[in-house]
Design a protein around this motif. Structure first.
Motif, PDB file in Angstrom:
ATOM      1  N   PRO A 106      -2.633  33.634  80.416  1.00 44.75           N
ATOM      2  CA  PRO A 106      -2.673  33.188  81.818  1.00 44.75           C
ATOM      3  C   PRO A 106      -1.512  33.761  82.633  1.00 44.75           C
ATOM      4  CG  PRO A 106      -3.101  31.355  80.343  1.00 44.75           C
ATOM      5  CD  PRO A 106      -2.654  32.487  79.480  1.00 44.75           C
ATOM      6  N   ALA A 107      -1.807  34.053  83.901  1.00 44.26           N
ATOM      7  CA  ALA A 107      -0.789  34.686  84.741  1.00 44.26           C
ATOM      8  C   ALA A 107      -0.916  34.228  86.186  1.00 44.26           C
ATOM      9  CB  ALA A 107      -0.920  36.208  84.668  1.00 44.26           C
ATOM     10  N   VAL A 108       0.206  34.306  86.882  1.00 46.05           N
ATOM     11  CA  VAL A 108       0.274  34.141  88.329  1.00 46.05           C
ATOM     12  C   VAL A 108       0.648  35.503  88.900  1.00 46.05           C
ATOM     13  CG1 VAL A 108       1.464  33.021  90.245  1.00 46.05           C
ATOM     14  CG2 VAL A 108       1.009  31.741  88.136  1.00 46.05           C
ATOM     15  N   LEU A 109      -0.088  35.943  89.919  1.00 44.71           N
ATOM     16  CA  LEU A 109       0.195  37.224  90.553  1.00 44.71           C
ATOM     17  C   LEU A 109       0.779  36.978  91.943  1.00 44.71           C
ATOM     18  CD1 LEU A 109      -3.089  39.170  89.681  1.00 44.71           C
ATOM     19  CD2 LEU A 109      -1.106  38.681  88.232  1.00 44.71           C
ATOM     20  N   HIS A 110       1.882  37.599  92.207  1.00 41.41           N
ATOM     21  CA  HIS A 110       2.551  37.493  93.511  1.00 41.41           C
ATOM     22  C   HIS A 110       2.502  38.868  94.166  1.00 41.41           C
ATOM     23  CE1 HIS A 110       6.575  36.519  95.796  1.00 41.41           C
ATOM     24  NE2 HIS A 110       5.706  37.156  96.555  1.00 41.41           N
ATOM     25  N   PHE A 111       1.591  39.026  95.121  1.00 44.75           N
ATOM     26  CA  PHE A 111       1.469  40.289  95.831  1.00 44.75           C
ATOM     27  C   PHE A 111       2.415  40.311  97.028  1.00 44.75           C
ATOM     28  CE2 PHE A 111      -2.688  40.125  93.716  1.00 44.75           C
ATOM     29  CZ  PHE A 111      -2.754  41.412  93.194  1.00 44.75           C
ATOM     30  N   MET A 112       3.037  41.458  97.257  1.00 39.37           N
ATOM     31  CA  MET A 112       3.916  41.623  98.409  1.00 39.37           C
ATOM     32  C   MET A 112       3.690  42.998  99.023  1.00 39.37           C
ATOM     33  SD  MET A 112       8.099  41.412  98.671  1.00 39.37           S
ATOM     34  CE  MET A 112       8.390  43.131  98.245  1.00 39.37           C
ATOM     35  N   TRP A 113       3.642  43.048 100.344  1.00 37.39           N
ATOM     36  CA  TRP A 113       3.548  44.316 101.053  1.00 37.39           C
ATOM     37  C   TRP A 113       4.290  44.164 102.383  1.00 37.39           C
ATOM     38  CZ3 TRP A 113      -0.119  40.632 100.753  1.00 37.39           C
ATOM     39  CH2 TRP A 113      -0.707  40.177 101.940  1.00 37.39           C
ATOM     40  N   THR A 114       4.424  45.255 103.097  1.00 31.41           N
ATOM     41  CA  THR A 114       5.171  45.242 104.361  1.00 31.41           C
ATOM     42  C   THR A 114       4.251  45.575 105.523  1.00 31.41           C
ATOM     43  OG1 THR A 114       7.193  45.926 103.220  1.00 31.41           O
ATOM     44  CG2 THR A 114       7.148  46.198 105.606  1.00 31.41           C
ATOM     45  N   GLU A 115       4.348  44.763 106.583  1.00 36.66           N
ATOM     46  CA  GLU A 115       3.631  45.026 107.830  1.00 36.66           C
ATOM     47  C   GLU A 115       4.623  44.931 108.985  1.00 36.66           C
ATOM     48  OE1 GLU A 115       0.165  42.711 108.770  1.00 36.66           O
ATOM     49  OE2 GLU A 115      -0.666  42.949 106.758  1.00 36.66           O
ATOM     50  N   ASN A 116       4.692  45.973 109.765  1.00 40.28           N
ATOM     51  CA  ASN A 116       5.597  45.990 110.928  1.00 40.28           C
ATOM     52  C   ASN A 116       7.030  45.613 110.546  1.00 40.28           C
ATOM     53  OD1 ASN A 116       3.409  46.612 112.680  1.00 40.28           O
ATOM     54  ND2 ASN A 116       2.843  44.444 112.721  1.00 40.28           N
ATOM     55  N   GLY A 117       7.446  46.109 109.392  1.00 40.02           N
ATOM     56  CA  GLY A 117       8.811  45.882 108.942  1.00 40.02           C
ATOM     57  C   GLY A 117       9.076  44.525 108.323  1.00 40.02           C
ATOM     58  N   LYS A 118       8.027  43.688 108.182  1.00 44.32           N
ATOM     59  CA  LYS A 118       8.201  42.348 107.614  1.00 44.32           C
ATOM     60  C   LYS A 118       7.384  42.188 106.341  1.00 44.32           C
ATOM     61  CE  LYS A 118       9.169  40.118 112.048  1.00 44.32           C
ATOM     62  NZ  LYS A 118       8.794  39.024 112.980  1.00 44.32           N
ATOM     63  N   ILE A 140     -11.230  33.614  90.827  1.00 45.59           N
ATOM     64  CA  ILE A 140      -9.862  33.941  91.219  1.00 45.59           C
ATOM     65  C   ILE A 140      -9.554  33.262  92.551  1.00 45.59           C
ATOM     66  CG2 ILE A 140      -8.256  35.803  91.777  1.00 45.59           C
ATOM     67  CD1 ILE A 140      -9.912  37.640  89.980  1.00 45.59           C
ATOM     68  N   HIS A 141      -8.386  32.651  92.634  1.00 41.78           N
ATOM     69  CA  HIS A 141      -7.973  31.914  93.826  1.00 41.78           C
ATOM     70  C   HIS A 141      -6.826  32.656  94.519  1.00 41.78           C
ATOM     71  CE1 HIS A 141     -10.305  28.279  92.754  1.00 41.78           C
ATOM     72  NE2 HIS A 141     -10.115  28.735  91.544  1.00 41.78           N
ATOM     73  N   TYR A 142      -7.051  32.985  95.781  1.00 43.40           N
ATOM     74  CA  TYR A 142      -6.083  33.740  96.573  1.00 43.40           C
ATOM     75  C   TYR A 142      -5.491  32.841  97.652  1.00 43.40           C
ATOM     76  CZ  TYR A 142      -8.637  37.742  94.617  1.00 43.40           C
ATOM     77  OH  TYR A 142      -9.240  38.644  93.773  1.00 43.40           O
ATOM     78  N   SER A 143      -4.193  32.803  97.741  1.00 50.19           N
ATOM     79  CA  SER A 143      -3.585  32.063  98.851  1.00 50.19           C
ATOM     80  C   SER A 143      -3.788  32.838 100.139  1.00 50.19           C
ATOM     81  CB  SER A 143      -2.089  31.844  98.616  1.00 50.19           C
ATOM     82  OG  SER A 143      -1.352  33.022  98.927  1.00 50.19           O
ATOM     83  N   LYS A 144      -3.716  32.125 101.256  1.00 48.78           N
ATOM     84  CA  LYS A 144      -3.617  32.794 102.536  1.00 48.78           C
ATOM     85  C   LYS A 144      -2.296  33.562 102.576  1.00 48.78           C
ATOM     86  CE  LYS A 144      -7.422  31.143 104.301  1.00 48.78           C
ATOM     87  NZ  LYS A 144      -8.582  32.024 104.589  1.00 48.78           N
ATOM     88  N   VAL A 145      -2.189  34.476 103.514  1.00 50.73           N
ATOM     89  CA  VAL A 145      -0.964  35.273 103.628  1.00 50.73           C
ATOM     90  C   VAL A 145       0.224  34.352 103.929  1.00 50.73           C
ATOM     91  CG1 VAL A 145       0.222  37.067 104.949  1.00 50.73           C
ATOM     92  CG2 VAL A 145      -2.209  37.319 104.401  1.00 50.73           C
ATOM     93  N   ILE A 146       1.322  34.585 103.218  1.00 54.53           N
ATOM     94  CA  ILE A 146       2.558  33.824 103.407  1.00 54.53           C
ATOM     95  C   ILE A 146       3.575  34.742 104.079  1.00 54.53           C
ATOM     96  CG2 ILE A 146       4.415  32.556 102.265  1.00 54.53           C
ATOM     97  CD1 ILE A 146       2.433  32.180  99.881  1.00 54.53           C
ATOM     98  N   ASP A 147       4.134  34.278 105.191  1.00 54.42           N
ATOM     99  CA  ASP A 147       5.190  35.027 105.860  1.00 54.42           C
ATOM    100  C   ASP A 147       6.147  34.044 106.525  1.00 54.42           C
ATOM    101  OD1 ASP A 147       3.885  34.170 108.178  1.00 54.42           O
ATOM    102  OD2 ASP A 147       2.903  36.100 108.515  1.00 54.42           O
ATOM    103  N   SER A 148       6.990  34.527 107.407  1.00 53.75           N
ATOM    104  CA  SER A 148       8.006  33.658 108.011  1.00 53.75           C
ATOM    105  C   SER A 148       7.403  32.530 108.845  1.00 53.75           C
ATOM    106  CB  SER A 148       8.960  34.491 108.887  1.00 53.75           C
ATOM    107  OG  SER A 148       8.236  35.183 109.894  1.00 53.75           O
TER     108      SER A 148
END
Length: 251
Positions: A106-118, A140-148
């Motif tokens: 079992p695993a948790v995947l944490h995806f990260m990318w950059t948009e407009n420098g954030k 598979i369960h995907y969270s909504k996008v997390i940002d500031s």
């Protein structure tokens, strides 16, 4: 290169991941491609969209004091937390599926990318099954996008220390529910007040909303008055049902 210190500090200090489980090792992309038995098209998608994969946390009994668990004949002896830095967010679903197929636990995947420098983030988990003694993702369960803009809400639902820690299976299963709770509140602006299984509620809401859209389009182009009235009545009933589900009322 290991995951940058600012990300690690945030996950440990703000999201409660145990520092003792920190591993932070780069994993070669070819390992996932080979283990998932990817074809040439899948290989290209993976390489084109993934910049780097880090095995960030190795969560197990001897570094968390959370005992091993079992859920539906799936052994939870440890949980891997992978930090996946993307070049592009466009193929998150295909990348996630390949990673889950490649991993034997079992695993948790944490995806990260950059948009407009954030930085933008999505947390992903899976419900598992067995096929020929191999662990496979059933859904598979995907969270909504997390940002500031919603990091406080993410901390409320996705904090490691706020998940029940009876055992590793319960911890993981509740994280899936927390992802769905976070999604619901992100979309609707309120907590879900229901005894129903939250893992199915968002899918039910989405299906009803799609049905309403189709009926509205059909009613708009229907010339016969009786048919249009019938369609409007169906839409009204579906909207009432939708409000009941969001309010957590028993059907």
């Amino acid at each position: 290169m290991a995951t940058e210190k600012a990300i690690v500090d945030c996950l440990v200090n703000e999201f409660g991941y145990p520092k003792a489980s920190l591993f932070n090792r780069v994993v070669a992309k070819d390992n996932f491609i080979k283990q998932a038995k990817a074809d040439s098209k899948q290989r290209s998608k993976f390489n084109d969209n993934v910049r780097q994969v880090n095995w960030l946390f190795l969560i197990k009994s001897d570094n968390t004091n959370i005992r091993e668990g079992k859920l539906e004949n799936i052994d939870f002896k440890e949980i891997d937390y992978l930090h996946i830095e993307l070049k592009s967010k466009e193929e998150i679903q295909s990348v996630a599926k390949m990673v889950f197929l490649a991993l034997p636990k079992p695993a948790v995947l944490h995806f990260m990318w950059t948009e407009n420098g954030k930085n933008k983030h999505r947390l992903v988990g899976a419900e598992y099954g067995m096929n020929a003694k191999k662990l496979i993702p059933k859904s598979i369960h995907y969270s909504k996008v997390i940002d500031s803009s919603n990091v406080d809400l993410a901390q409320e639902w996705l904090n490691f220390n706020r998940q029940p820690q009876i055992d590793l299976a319960a911890l993981y299963n509740n994280l899936l529910k927390s992802i769905e709770q976070f999604n619901f509140e992100s979309v609707h602006g309120e907590k879900l007040n229901s005894r129903a299984d939250v893992l199915t509620i968002n899918a039910t809401i989405q299906n009803i909303e799609i049905t309403i859209q189709k009926l509205e389009a059909k009613a708009k182009h229907t010339k016969q008055l009786n048919q249009r009235i019938e369609l409007i009545n169906q839409i009204r009933k579906l909207r009432d049902n939708l409000m009941s589900i969001k309010a957590g009322e028993d059907e």
